[in-house]
Design a protein around this motif. Structure first.
Motif, PDB file in Angstrom:
ATOM      1  N   ALA A 230       0.846  -0.856   0.517  1.00  0.00           N
ATOM      2  CA  ALA A 230       0.137   0.639   0.165  1.00  0.00           C
ATOM      3  C   ALA A 230       1.036   1.059  -0.105  1.00  0.00           C
ATOM      4  N   ARG A 231       0.291   2.071   0.062  1.00  0.00           N
ATOM      5  CA  ARG A 231       0.787   3.183  -0.272  1.00  0.00           C
ATOM      6  C   ARG A 231       1.935   4.087   0.559  1.00  0.00           C
ATOM      7  N   ASP A 232       1.031   4.139   1.331  1.00  0.00           N
ATOM      8  CA  ASP A 232       1.265   4.343   2.470  1.00  0.00           C
ATOM      9  C   ASP A 232       2.426   3.195   3.383  1.00  0.00           C
ATOM     10  N   GLU A 233       2.705   2.416   2.911  1.00  0.00           N
ATOM     11  CA  GLU A 233       3.636   1.180   3.622  1.00  0.00           C
ATOM     12  C   GLU A 233       4.561   1.624   2.769  1.00  0.00           C
ATOM     13  N   ILE A 234       4.346   1.872   1.327  1.00  0.00           N
ATOM     14  CA  ILE A 234       5.775   2.534   0.730  1.00  0.00           C
ATOM     15  C   ILE A 234       6.332   3.372   1.104  1.00  0.00           C
ATOM     16  N   ARG A 235       5.817   4.748   1.461  1.00  0.00           N
ATOM     17  CA  ARG A 235       6.284   5.863   1.720  1.00  0.00           C
ATOM     18  C   ARG A 235       7.257   5.747   3.266  1.00  0.00           C
ATOM     19  N   ARG A 236       6.771   4.687   4.336  1.00  0.00           N
ATOM     20  CA  ARG A 236       7.063   4.837   5.234  1.00  0.00           C
ATOM     21  C   ARG A 236       8.628   3.645   5.020  1.00  0.00           C
ATOM     22  N   ARG A 237       8.722   2.709   4.403  1.00  0.00           N
ATOM     23  CA  ARG A 237       9.631   1.956   3.919  1.00  0.00           C
ATOM     24  C   ARG A 237      10.817   2.869   3.997  1.00  0.00           C
ATOM     25  N   VAL A 238      10.565   4.054   2.796  1.00  0.00           N
ATOM     26  CA  VAL A 238      11.016   4.334   1.890  1.00  0.00           C
ATOM     27  C   VAL A 238      12.092   5.398   2.741  1.00  0.00           C
ATOM     28  N   ASP A 239      11.325   6.123   4.050  1.00  0.00           N
ATOM     29  CA  ASP A 239      11.913   7.044   4.915  1.00  0.00           C
ATOM     30  C   ASP A 239      12.165   6.804   5.227  1.00  0.00           C
ATOM     31  N   GLU A 240      12.192   5.095   5.666  1.00  0.00           N
ATOM     32  CA  GLU A 240      13.107   4.364   7.029  1.00  0.00           C
ATOM     33  C   GLU A 240      14.489   4.020   6.313  1.00  0.00           C
TER      34      GLU A 240
ATOM     35  N   LEU B 154      15.533   5.367   3.958  1.00  0.00           N
ATOM     36  CA  LEU B 154      16.676   6.307   3.797  1.00  0.00           C
ATOM     37  C   LEU B 154      17.749   7.150   4.911  1.00  0.00           C
ATOM     38  N   ALA B 155      16.786   6.814   6.203  1.00  0.00           N
ATOM     39  CA  ALA B 155      17.092   7.334   7.281  1.00  0.00           C
ATOM     40  C   ALA B 155      18.184   6.243   7.667  1.00  0.00           C
ATOM     41  N   THR B 156      18.401   4.560   7.084  1.00  0.00           N
ATOM     42  CA  THR B 156      19.384   4.004   8.316  1.00  0.00           C
ATOM     43  C   THR B 156      20.799   4.225   6.922  1.00  0.00           C
ATOM     44  N   VAL B 157      20.351   4.253   5.661  1.00  0.00           N
ATOM     45  CA  VAL B 157      21.866   4.526   4.920  1.00  0.00           C
ATOM     46  C   VAL B 157      22.383   5.987   5.443  1.00  0.00           C
ATOM     47  N   ASP B 158      21.380   7.265   6.443  1.00  0.00           N
ATOM     48  CA  ASP B 158      22.056   8.770   6.414  1.00  0.00           C
ATOM     49  C   ASP B 158      22.079   9.475   5.151  1.00  0.00           C
TER      50      ASP B 158
ATOM     51  N   ILE C 205      21.810   4.671  -1.379  1.00  0.00           N
ATOM     52  CA  ILE C 205      20.648   4.560  -1.611  1.00  0.00           C
ATOM     53  C   ILE C 205      20.709   3.321  -2.983  1.00  0.00           C
ATOM     54  N   ALA C 206      21.473   2.121  -3.208  1.00  0.00           N
ATOM     55  CA  ALA C 206      21.136   0.980  -3.636  1.00  0.00           C
ATOM     56  C   ALA C 206      20.725  -0.307  -2.118  1.00  0.00           C
ATOM     57  N   ILE C 207      22.091   0.142  -1.255  1.00  0.00           N
ATOM     58  CA  ILE C 207      21.481  -0.715  -0.321  1.00  0.00           C
ATOM     59  C   ILE C 207      20.048  -0.177  -0.105  1.00  0.00           C
ATOM     60  N   ALA C 208      19.704   1.041   0.236  1.00  0.00           N
ATOM     61  CA  ALA C 208      18.761   1.289   0.964  1.00  0.00           C
ATOM     62  C   ALA C 208      17.537   0.749   0.070  1.00  0.00           C
ATOM     63  N   GLY C 209      17.766   0.892  -1.039  1.00  0.00           N
ATOM     64  CA  GLY C 209      16.759   0.149  -2.250  1.00  0.00           C
ATOM     65  C   GLY C 209      16.497  -1.248  -1.465  1.00  0.00           C
ATOM     66  N   VAL C 210      17.449  -1.399  -1.830  1.00  0.00           N
ATOM     67  CA  VAL C 210      17.282  -3.472  -1.041  1.00  0.00           C
ATOM     68  C   VAL C 210      16.573  -3.146   0.740  1.00  0.00           C
ATOM     69  N   LEU C 211      16.613  -2.651   1.565  1.00  0.00           N
ATOM     70  CA  LEU C 211      16.579  -2.573   2.505  1.00  0.00           C
ATOM     71  C   LEU C 211      15.143  -2.133   2.335  1.00  0.00           C
TER      72      LEU C 211
END
Lengths: 281, 264, 284
Positions: free
Chosen positions: B93-103, B105-109, B129-135
């Motif tokens: 779902a869109r909200d879940e995608i948003r949450r995961r993207v933000d999280e 991004l924060a993880t890889v600073d 960014i590639a790491i965040a994409g996998v996360l």
């Protein structure tokens, strides 16, 4: 050489145009192109120029970038202008007669309108689409606009995905091309002298490495996409749901009105405007 | 490429696979996440056989992979759109995608770069960014296939720091495939490969005690490891498997102190 | 004598616009003849710009680039000659391979200079030898080679022009220790055979320490330090300021000095370190 190419580049921002629904932007672009091509009389051309200026203003794209986007086309622009200037035959007295060159006032006019048209088309499509719309948004918009075609088995999603990847890799491949050119130049390659066949042959050491690298990139990208669970458009959701906001419709309506207005203004000749003004006083 | 390989990677572990170019370590990586299938034997991820077509999607979801060339794994032109790629494929779902993207991004600073163009980033940033994409896919395990080979020292440090954080703080299983011993040293377990076979398997200290073995398969050891090894070969009773300058200084200080006492 | 000299060189991008940016800011630096100079610096410090200036791929905004005392831009028509005298190997040069066989690819440079077929053949053979490529590999397609072999074939393509000065941007990047050794060893051999001058850009402090006679450190478009390796590596703080690291062995000696176990910290190779430690133990 290729450093100045801004085609396909996106400049993230938060301007009115950046926020406009990309689908609306595609329709706007079509309208805009019609507008530019239709405008022929001087008042109409002037109005279309105003509109272009308005687009520049609301796009928030830096002026330097606009200049850069036109730069590679200077030769084409100049060539078109010159051809029109010298080869348009007019009925009135020539403005200039020198040896085989004759310039009529109609020539000047066509040259100027052509120049303005081409410039507007380049700038307008840049501003409306590539500079202010991320390739993904753009391809999403195309995918959605073309959705009805799915019914007749047109692979709309695949087409859109291919386009978005192509756009994503344009800057990478441009950079790569520059690198290969430099490397071959360092091996004393000569791209600038000799006849056309020699020059075309000189491109081989650039094109082959470029193709090889593009294929390698494609293979690696395919692996990376598969690893990130890509399996076609089926069941895919989107981070960005395209929502058309009321302002988008206002934008669209005003531009449509403007285009219609240009149609009418187009029928008025500049001389008539002056005559009209003279009548009033 | 690989022959008769048997290996198990524990959940939540941090493993480095070390070997020279063409020793089969990248093949191993591709087997682990199922983009390549073994001609003989089988590979299972969390109990699922990779050869079974039905498991493919689930395996990829669980086991992400970061590749060598940062440019060739970014799908989108804008950072957040790229990170959203995997969750979008999962049909979230869109909200879940948003949450995961933000999280992610924060993880890889990289939160400040959400709206940036991907091709303008530095190599280290692209790789983050590639790491965040996998996360954002929500995997249990991430495999880094020579993910630092094309980076400068700063970029390399960033990525190694990220690997450590993923493992130590988030409890993720990390497998890194590399020929940089400085990177392998950071892992908890090192597997050394040569010609498609595992020739050593153990903790960094155990592995780097075997300087001769590493040299024989044309791998380097850290400078201090080499120095301590050479001194030991010359008859000084110094320990092997020293990896860091600080530890080497400690050992040398102790040894020199002992020598002084003996002579005194 | 200096093989290559930069005199007050600046390279400015976007001059006259608000986005003006100096890639190199009034630098003066010499590269002495027949020596290996290691060029180090953080990404974006101007190393690669310096490399492109050396063979005239890039023209300085101001200042002079001198090749054995002569300004390379004095006669613009001679640029091809300058490029054959100053070889430039870019980062990941294997991406420039294009011809059907390795042999043909290596011949590309010599052919462009207009050498005779016989001379080209000779040079290709020698260049391949320096780079450790066998006769069998010469007949193969460059795209069939392994990563390390491709890299060596690309470098051979520049060596075959037999340059007097050779500038290499991270020639060993991404290769394993054996691959690094083969390339850096081959280059040293080339240098010794022809008395060439080498400038090697590298991120690996260990490699620089091992192969260079001189070191030039760049920082933010300026020459930040230059000198012999032991002089450079003794100034640890200054290197850290330029976001650079020290060879691990130098770090060990700094630590030993802190503990008053030794006096000098100008140690940067394992061989020398071993001798020093043995001395310390003997004197204990």
């Amino acid at each position: 050489m290729l450093k100045d190419v801004t085609f396909g580049q996106y400049f993230p921002g938060n301007s009115l145009l950046h926020r406009t629904d990309p689908r609306i932007k595609i329709i706007l672009l079509i309208e805009y192109l019609v507008l530019v091509l239709v405008a022929e009389s001087l008042p109409a051309v002037a109005l279309s120029l105003c509109f272009t200026a308005f687009l520049i203003a609301v796009s928030g794209v830096r002026f330097g970038i606009l200049i850069k986007s036109v730069k590679p086309l200077i030769f084409v622009l100049a060539f078109t202008a010159v051809i029109n200037l010298f080869f348009t035959k007019g009925e009135s007295e020539p403005l200039l007669e020198w040896k085989f060159i004759t310039v009529y006032s109609e020539g000047v006019r066509t040259a100027v309108t052509m120049l303005i048209r081409l410039l507007s088309m380049v700038l307008g499509s840049g501003i409306l689409i590539s500079f202010t719309t991320s390739p993904l948004e753009l391809t999403d918009a195309i995918e959605r606009l073309l959705k009805p075609l799915k019914a007749i088995k047109v692979p709309v999603h695949e087409f859109a995905m291919m386009m978005s990847i192509a756009l994503r890799f344009i800057p990478t491949l441009i950079e790569e091309t520059n690198k290969i050119i430099s490397a071959q130049k360092a091996r004393c390659a000569d791209f600038e002298s000799g006849n056309i066949i020699k020059r075309l042959k000189a491109l081989v050491p650039i094109l082959i490495p470029l193709f090889v690298s593009a294929i390698r990139r494609a293979e690696e990208l395919a692996d990376a996409m598969e690893c990130r669970c890509y399996r076609g458009g089926e069941g895919r959701t989107k981070l960005k749901v395209m929502k058309t906001r009321p302002t988008d419709f206002v934008f669209l309506a005003s531009v449509t009105l403007f285009t219609v207005a240009i149609f009418f203004v187009n029928m008025i000749e500049f001389s008539e405007v002056i005559a009209f003004c003279a009548d009033i006083f | 490429m690989l022959s008769g390989l048997n290996v198990k990677i524990e959940k939540g572990s941090y493993t480095a696979i070390l070997g020279h170019n063409g020793c089969g370590k990248s093949t191993l990586a591709k087997l682990l996440c199922g983009i390549l299938l073994p001609t003989e034997g089988n590979v299972s991820v969390a109990g699922m056989d990779t050869a079974n077509e039905e498991n493919a999607f689930e395996i990829r979801k669980r086991c992400g992979m970061v590749f060598q060339n940062p440019d060739n794994q970014l799908v989108a032109s804008v950072v957040e759109e790229d990170i959203a790629f995997a969750p979008e494929n999962l049909g979230l779902a869109r909200d879940e995608i948003r949450r995961r993207v933000d999280e992610a991004l924060a993880t890889v600073d990289m939160s400040d770069y959400a709206r940036h163009a991907t091709h303008k980033l530095s190599g280290g940033q692209k790789q983050r960014i590639a790491i965040a994409g996998v996360l954002a896919m929500g995997p249990d395990c991430i495999i880094f296939d020579e993910a630092t080979a094309m980076l400068d020292p700063t970029g390399r440090k960033e990525i190694v720091a990220a690997m450590k954080r993923l493992n130590k703080e988030m409890g993720m299983t990390v497998v890194t495939i590399t020929h940089y011993m400085n990177e392998a040293v950071e892992a908890d377990r090192i597997i050394v490969m040569n010609q498609g076979e595992i020739i050593a398997d153990g903790t960094p200290e155990e592995i780097f005690s075997q300087v001769e073995v590493l040299h024989s398969v044309s791998l380097d050891v850290p400078q201090v490891t080499e120095l301590m090894f050479l001194l030991e070969q010359d008859g000084f009773p110094l320990p092997r498997g020293i990896l860091h300058a600080m530890d080497a200084a400690d050992e040398l200080e102790k040894f020199i102190g002992e020598q002084k006492n003996e002579r005194a | 004598m200096n093989a290559l000299e930069f005199k007050n060189v600046s390279v400015v991008y976007g001059e006259g616009t608000p986005f003006k940016k100096a890639a190199l800011d009034n630098i003066s630096v010499c590269f002495p003849e027949k020596q290996i100079t290691g060029l180090i610096g953080h990404t974006g410090s101007g190393k690669s710009t310096l490399a492109s200036l050396a063979n005239g791929l890039l023209k300085p905004t101001s200042g002079e680039v001198l090749l054995f005392g002569e300004n390379i831009w004095a006669q613009k028509r001679e640029m091809k000659k300058i490029r054959s005298r100053v070889g430039l190997v870019f980062q990941y040069p294997e991406y420039q391979l294009f011809d059907e066989t390795v042999e043909a690819d290596i011949s590309f440079g010599p052919k462009n200079i207009g050498l005779s077929d016989e001379e080209i053949k000779k040079r290709v053979r020698l260049a391949a030898e320096f780079c450790g490529l066998s006769q069998k590999e010469l007949k193969r397609s460059p795209f069939e080679l392994s990563g390390g072999q491709k890299r060596r074939a690309a470098i051979a393509g520049v060596l075959a022009m037999r340059p007097e000065v050779l500038v290499l941007d991270e020639p060993a990047a991404g290769l394993d220790p054996k691959g690094r050794e083969e390339i850096l060893g081959g280059l040293t051999e080339y240098k010794n055979t022809y008395g060439a001058t080498l400038i090697i850009i590298s991120h690996s402090m260990e490699d620089v320490a091992r192969y260079s006679d001189n070191i030039v450190v760049m920082k933010e478009g300026e020459v930040y330090m230059q000198g012999a390796p032991e002089e450079i590596f003794m100034q640890a703080e200054k290197l850290f300021d330029a976001a650079l690291d020290l060879p691990q062995i130098t770090k060990l000696f700094i630590e030993l000095k802190k503990r008053s176990l030794c006096q000098s910290t100008d140690v940067y190779t394992v061989g020398y370190a071993k001798k020093e430690i043995e001395k310390i133990i003997k004197n204990a």
